[in-house]
Design a protein around this motif. Structure first.
Motif, PDB file in Angstrom:
ATOM      1  N   ALA A  51       0.710  -1.139  -0.139  1.00 40.60           N
ATOM      2  CA  ALA A  51       0.071   0.065  -0.362  1.00 40.60           C
ATOM      3  C   ALA A  51       1.186   0.966   0.031  1.00 40.60           C
ATOM      4  CB  ALA A  51      -0.673  -0.074   0.986  1.00 40.60           C
ATOM      5  N   LEU A  52       0.596   1.787  -1.350  1.00 41.52           N
ATOM      6  CA  LEU A  52       1.203   3.483  -0.983  1.00 41.52           C
ATOM      7  C   LEU A  52       0.405   4.812  -1.089  1.00 41.52           C
ATOM      8  CD1 LEU A  52       3.618   2.118  -3.778  1.00 41.52           C
ATOM      9  CD2 LEU A  52       4.301   2.264  -1.454  1.00 41.52           C
ATOM     10  N   GLY A  53       0.787   5.441  -0.220  1.00 41.40           N
ATOM     11  CA  GLY A  53       0.186   6.568   0.192  1.00 41.40           C
ATOM     12  C   GLY A  53       0.424   7.396   1.075  1.00 41.40           C
ATOM     13  N   SER A  54      -0.013   8.385   1.115  1.00 41.58           N
ATOM     14  CA  SER A  54       0.046   9.621   2.458  1.00 41.58           C
ATOM     15  C   SER A  54      -0.684   9.268   3.260  1.00 41.58           C
ATOM     16  CB  SER A  54      -0.648  10.865   1.781  1.00 41.58           C
ATOM     17  OG  SER A  54      -2.265  10.750   2.373  1.00 41.58           O
ATOM     18  N   SER A  55      -1.022  10.488   4.519  1.00 43.46           N
ATOM     19  CA  SER A  55      -0.917   9.807   5.755  1.00 43.46           C
ATOM     20  C   SER A  55      -2.408   9.889   5.957  1.00 43.46           C
ATOM     21  CB  SER A  55      -1.887  11.814   7.230  1.00 43.46           C
ATOM     22  OG  SER A  55      -1.806  12.690   5.920  1.00 43.46           O
ATOM     23  N   HIS A  56      -3.730   9.668   5.067  1.00 48.38           N
ATOM     24  CA  HIS A  56      -4.557   8.928   4.693  1.00 48.38           C
ATOM     25  C   HIS A  56      -4.506   7.764   5.112  1.00 48.38           C
ATOM     26  CE1 HIS A  56      -5.612  12.953   2.357  1.00 48.38           C
ATOM     27  NE2 HIS A  56      -6.697  12.751   3.095  1.00 48.38           N
ATOM     28  N   PHE A  57      -3.764   7.144   3.937  1.00 51.88           N
ATOM     29  CA  PHE A  57      -2.869   5.452   4.221  1.00 51.88           C
ATOM     30  C   PHE A  57      -2.919   5.137   5.492  1.00 51.88           C
ATOM     31  CE2 PHE A  57      -3.031   3.137   0.121  1.00 51.88           C
ATOM     32  CZ  PHE A  57      -4.100   4.004  -0.165  1.00 51.88           C
ATOM     33  N   GLU A  58      -1.849   6.508   5.919  1.00 49.10           N
ATOM     34  CA  GLU A  58      -0.674   5.939   7.172  1.00 49.10           C
ATOM     35  C   GLU A  58      -1.860   5.565   8.252  1.00 49.10           C
ATOM     36  OE1 GLU A  58       2.487   8.897   9.590  1.00 49.10           O
ATOM     37  OE2 GLU A  58       1.079   9.677   8.474  1.00 49.10           O
ATOM     38  N   ARG A  59      -2.644   6.559   8.737  1.00 50.69           N
ATOM     39  CA  ARG A  59      -3.455   6.460   9.782  1.00 50.69           C
ATOM     40  C   ARG A  59      -4.598   6.101   9.736  1.00 50.69           C
ATOM     41  NH1 ARG A  59      -3.936  13.317  11.444  1.00 50.69           N
ATOM     42  NH2 ARG A  59      -1.465  13.380  10.563  1.00 50.69           N
ATOM     43  N   GLY A  60      -5.471   5.118   7.850  1.00 51.87           N
ATOM     44  CA  GLY A  60      -6.460   4.787   7.593  1.00 51.87           C
ATOM     45  C   GLY A  60      -6.142   3.375   6.855  1.00 51.87           C
ATOM     46  N   LEU A  61      -5.355   3.106   6.704  1.00 52.71           N
ATOM     47  CA  LEU A  61      -5.000   1.671   6.421  1.00 52.71           C
ATOM     48  C   LEU A  61      -4.288   0.863   7.200  1.00 52.71           C
ATOM     49  CD1 LEU A  61      -4.718   0.354   3.311  1.00 52.71           C
ATOM     50  CD2 LEU A  61      -4.013  -1.236   4.476  1.00 52.71           C
ATOM     51  N   ASN A  62      -5.225  -0.188   8.354  1.00 50.70           N
ATOM     52  CA  ASN A  62      -4.153  -0.890   9.560  1.00 50.70           C
ATOM     53  C   ASN A  62      -3.485  -2.738   8.860  1.00 50.70           C
ATOM     54  OD1 ASN A  62      -2.731  -1.945  11.749  1.00 50.70           O
ATOM     55  ND2 ASN A  62      -4.426  -0.998  13.295  1.00 50.70           N
ATOM     56  N   PRO A  63      -2.171  -3.032   9.104  1.00 49.13           N
ATOM     57  CA  PRO A  63      -2.615  -3.961   7.574  1.00 49.13           C
ATOM     58  C   PRO A  63      -2.575  -5.363   9.012  1.00 49.13           C
ATOM     59  CG  PRO A  63      -1.091  -2.962   7.913  1.00 49.13           C
ATOM     60  CD  PRO A  63      -2.071  -2.447   8.477  1.00 49.13           C
ATOM     61  N   GLN A  64      -3.032  -4.532  10.077  1.00 44.20           N
ATOM     62  CA  GLN A  64      -3.314  -6.006  10.958  1.00 44.20           C
ATOM     63  C   GLN A  64      -5.119  -6.563  11.139  1.00 44.20           C
ATOM     64  OE1 GLN A  64      -3.990  -4.122  15.019  1.00 44.20           O
ATOM     65  NE2 GLN A  64      -5.085  -6.366  16.147  1.00 44.20           N
ATOM     66  N   PHE A  65      -5.465  -5.738  10.235  1.00 42.80           N
ATOM     67  CA  PHE A  65      -7.000  -5.563   9.293  1.00 42.80           C
ATOM     68  C   PHE A  65      -7.382  -6.691   8.317  1.00 42.80           C
ATOM     69  CE2 PHE A  65      -7.145  -2.647  13.582  1.00 42.80           C
ATOM     70  CZ  PHE A  65      -7.543  -3.951  13.965  1.00 42.80           C
ATOM     71  N   MET A  66      -6.443  -7.113   7.934  1.00 42.38           N
ATOM     72  CA  MET A  66      -5.863  -7.362   6.686  1.00 42.38           C
ATOM     73  C   MET A  66      -5.715  -9.136   6.860  1.00 42.38           C
ATOM     74  SD  MET A  66      -6.848  -4.537   4.295  1.00 42.38           S
ATOM     75  CE  MET A  66      -5.932  -5.863   2.433  1.00 42.38           C
ATOM     76  N   ASP A  67      -5.775  -9.644   5.722  1.00 43.62           N
ATOM     77  CA  ASP A  67      -6.499 -11.465   5.800  1.00 43.62           C
ATOM     78  C   ASP A  67      -4.898 -11.670   4.942  1.00 43.62           C
ATOM     79  OD1 ASP A  67      -8.228 -11.772   5.985  1.00 43.62           O
ATOM     80  OD2 ASP A  67      -9.876 -12.001   4.925  1.00 43.62           O
ATOM     81  N   SER A  68      -4.272 -11.129   3.547  1.00 42.78           N
ATOM     82  CA  SER A  68      -3.122 -11.344   3.752  1.00 42.78           C
ATOM     83  C   SER A  68      -1.952  -9.905   3.510  1.00 42.78           C
ATOM     84  CB  SER A  68      -3.389 -10.607   1.912  1.00 42.78           C
ATOM     85  OG  SER A  68      -4.791 -11.509   1.115  1.00 42.78           O
ATOM     86  N   LEU A  69      -0.831 -10.595   4.044  1.00 44.10           N
ATOM     87  CA  LEU A  69       0.349  -9.789   4.793  1.00 44.10           C
ATOM     88  C   LEU A  69       0.227  -8.474   3.928  1.00 44.10           C
ATOM     89  CD1 LEU A  69       1.159 -10.158   7.376  1.00 44.10           C
ATOM     90  CD2 LEU A  69       4.015 -10.783   5.853  1.00 44.10           C
ATOM     91  N   THR A  70       0.360  -7.141   4.534  1.00 48.09           N
ATOM     92  CA  THR A  70      -0.004  -6.023   3.668  1.00 48.09           C
ATOM     93  C   THR A  70       1.356  -4.888   4.169  1.00 48.09           C
ATOM     94  OG1 THR A  70      -2.055  -6.119   3.496  1.00 48.09           O
ATOM     95  CG2 THR A  70      -1.371  -4.084   2.650  1.00 48.09           C
ATOM     96  N   LEU A  71       1.821  -4.922   3.527  1.00 47.72           N
ATOM     97  CA  LEU A  71       3.514  -3.448   3.665  1.00 47.72           C
ATOM     98  C   LEU A  71       2.300  -2.355   3.352  1.00 47.72           C
ATOM     99  CD1 LEU A  71       6.133  -2.862   4.879  1.00 47.72           C
ATOM    100  CD2 LEU A  71       6.406  -3.044   2.204  1.00 47.72           C
ATOM    101  N   ASN A  72       2.687  -1.218   4.485  1.00 52.91           N
ATOM    102  CA  ASN A  72       1.940  -0.185   4.201  1.00 52.91           C
ATOM    103  C   ASN A  72       2.523   1.299   4.626  1.00 52.91           C
ATOM    104  OD1 ASN A  72      -0.129   1.905   4.104  1.00 52.91           O
ATOM    105  ND2 ASN A  72      -0.837   1.673   6.334  1.00 52.91           N
ATOM    106  N   LEU A  73       2.720   1.553   3.509  1.00 53.33           N
ATOM    107  CA  LEU A  73       3.982   2.487   3.334  1.00 53.33           C
ATOM    108  C   LEU A  73       3.855   4.252   3.628  1.00 53.33           C
ATOM    109  CD1 LEU A  73       6.954   1.154   1.217  1.00 53.33           C
ATOM    110  CD2 LEU A  73       6.537   1.108   3.885  1.00 53.33           C
ATOM    111  N   GLY A  74       2.199   4.189   3.688  1.00 50.27           N
ATOM    112  CA  GLY A  74       1.359   5.625   3.335  1.00 50.27           C
ATOM    113  C   GLY A  74       2.544   6.174   4.623  1.00 50.27           C
ATOM    114  N   ASN A  75       2.688   7.730   4.864  1.00 51.74           N
ATOM    115  CA  ASN A  75       3.665   8.967   5.315  1.00 51.74           C
ATOM    116  C   ASN A  75       2.897  10.085   4.275  1.00 51.74           C
ATOM    117  OD1 ASN A  75       5.165   9.754   7.163  1.00 51.74           O
ATOM    118  ND2 ASN A  75       7.181   8.940   6.346  1.00 51.74           N
ATOM    119  N   SER A  76       3.136  11.251   5.520  1.00 49.42           N
ATOM    120  CA  SER A  76       2.314  12.146   5.619  1.00 49.42           C
ATOM    121  C   SER A  76       2.888  12.831   3.863  1.00 49.42           C
ATOM    122  CB  SER A  76       2.760  12.871   6.562  1.00 49.42           C
ATOM    123  OG  SER A  76       1.798  14.388   6.477  1.00 49.42           O
ATOM    124  N   GLY A  77       2.229  13.650   3.255  1.00 53.20           N
ATOM    125  CA  GLY A  77       2.214  13.913   2.629  1.00 53.20           C
ATOM    126  C   GLY A  77       2.769  13.723   0.933  1.00 53.20           C
TER     127      GLY A  77
END
Length: 319
Positions: A51-77
């Motif tokens: 997952a690639l995004g801004s703070s919307h992903f950083e704060r809005g996508l928690n890989p803990q609740f994904m069935d498939s192992l997910t790397l979330n690189l979301g960061n502010s801006g």
């Protein structure tokens, strides 16, 4: 002259030593980017979603609740170009990657470099070895403190005195980020003023043209590597949505419709206007709090399992 030079050296040695100690200490702090890099390297064979995004992903996508192992690189801006650079870095490191999720919030195609904090670029360089500066790297770019002395002074102070409110899970997601402008008024809509809801409404024709081209390259890169790609936008508060520029939304959505018809590997899930996300789920107008992130991530996971990891991808665009 010799005494002067000797004096300068004697003076500089402790200064350099202190500064080196500060930089070393800053690198020991558990930043989200540091935790995410460690997670990526420790689980590179098992990660299925990036997952690639801004703070919307950083704060809005928690890989803990994904069935498939997910790397979330979301960061502010982080805009499309920064996320594209991260894709080029991390995709070759993840041999079993199946899906890339990229953010396209409502005015993201209109954003230029001025909307990305230099701190993000420095952190990407130091911890990911990725140049997102949109220029050649300078030696000082490898130093954290100069990019934002106030930010790093506060982080260092919190670390030393154990005062940080940040609580990262193993995915680098902050599970304690509740206290924002909405919680400050106890999530009472009547106390939230329009002027306190920050909507940038970015409009930049030059940036728009550039970002559309980068997004096209982004999708083509995934297509060549036989990766599915999902363009996703997290839920935003109805008050925030009401303050958006409708023309910006229409420009974004017209691009999405065009790309959806062009690329078979592309799915679109824009969940910005989901009425189930009421005020208590939000940190502020366009950011979810951890409770909202859990709800949004579970919905995203359901969408992916039903539509992306099957033979019949579908799309959900804003109305």
């Amino acid at each position: 002259m010799k005494k002067f030079i000797t004096g300068c050296i004697i003076f500089l040695i402790p200064v350099i030593a202190i500064y080196a100690a500060v930089e070393y200490s800053l690198r020991q702090i558990p930043y989200a980017v540091k935790i995410k890099k460690e997670f990526a390297m420790n689980n590179r064979e098992d990660i299925k979603i990036l997952a690639l995004g801004s703070s919307h992903f950083e704060r809005g996508l928690n890989p803990q609740f994904m069935d498939s192992l997910t790397l979330n690189l979301g960061n502010s801006g982080q805009r499309i170009i920064e996320n594209y650079r991260l894709l080029l870095k991390f995709e070759p490191l993840l041999p079993n990657l199946k899906l890339v999720i990229v953010e396209l919030s409502y005015d993201w195609l209109e954003r230029n470099k001025s909307m990305t904090s230099p701190v993000v670029d420095n952190l990407n360089l130091v911890f990911y070895d990725v140049n997102t500066f949109e220029r050649d790297v300078k030696p000082q770019d490898y130093l954290l403190f100069p990019s934002n002395p106030d930010f790093f002074s506060n982080r260092l102070s919190e670390h030393i005195f154990n005062e940080s409110a940040l609580k990262f899970n193993k995915f680098g997601f902050d599970t304690n980020r509740f206290y924002g402008s909405y919680e400050a008024v106890q999530h009472q809509d009547s106390l939230i003023k329009d002027e306190d809801i920050y909507v940038e409404n970015a409009t930049d024709p030059v940036a728009f043209s550039k970002n559309v081209k980068i997004l096209n390259k982004f999708i083509e890169y995934c297509e060549k590597r036989k990766l599915k790609i999902l363009i996703y936008s997290t839920p935003t508060h109805y008050r925030y949505n009401r303050l958006r520029d409708k023309q910006i939304v229409q420009r974004r959505d017209s691009v999405l419709q065009e790309f959806k018809q062009k690329y078979e590997n592309l799915s679109v899930y824009i969940d910005e206007e989901n009425p189930d996300f009421v005020t208590p789920f939000f940190y502020n107008g366009d950011h979810l709090n951890p409770t909202g992130a859990e709800k949004a991530t579970k919905l995203l996971n359901e969408y992916i399992e039903k539509n992306i990891f099957t033979k019949q991808p579908s799309s959900k665009l804003s109305k």
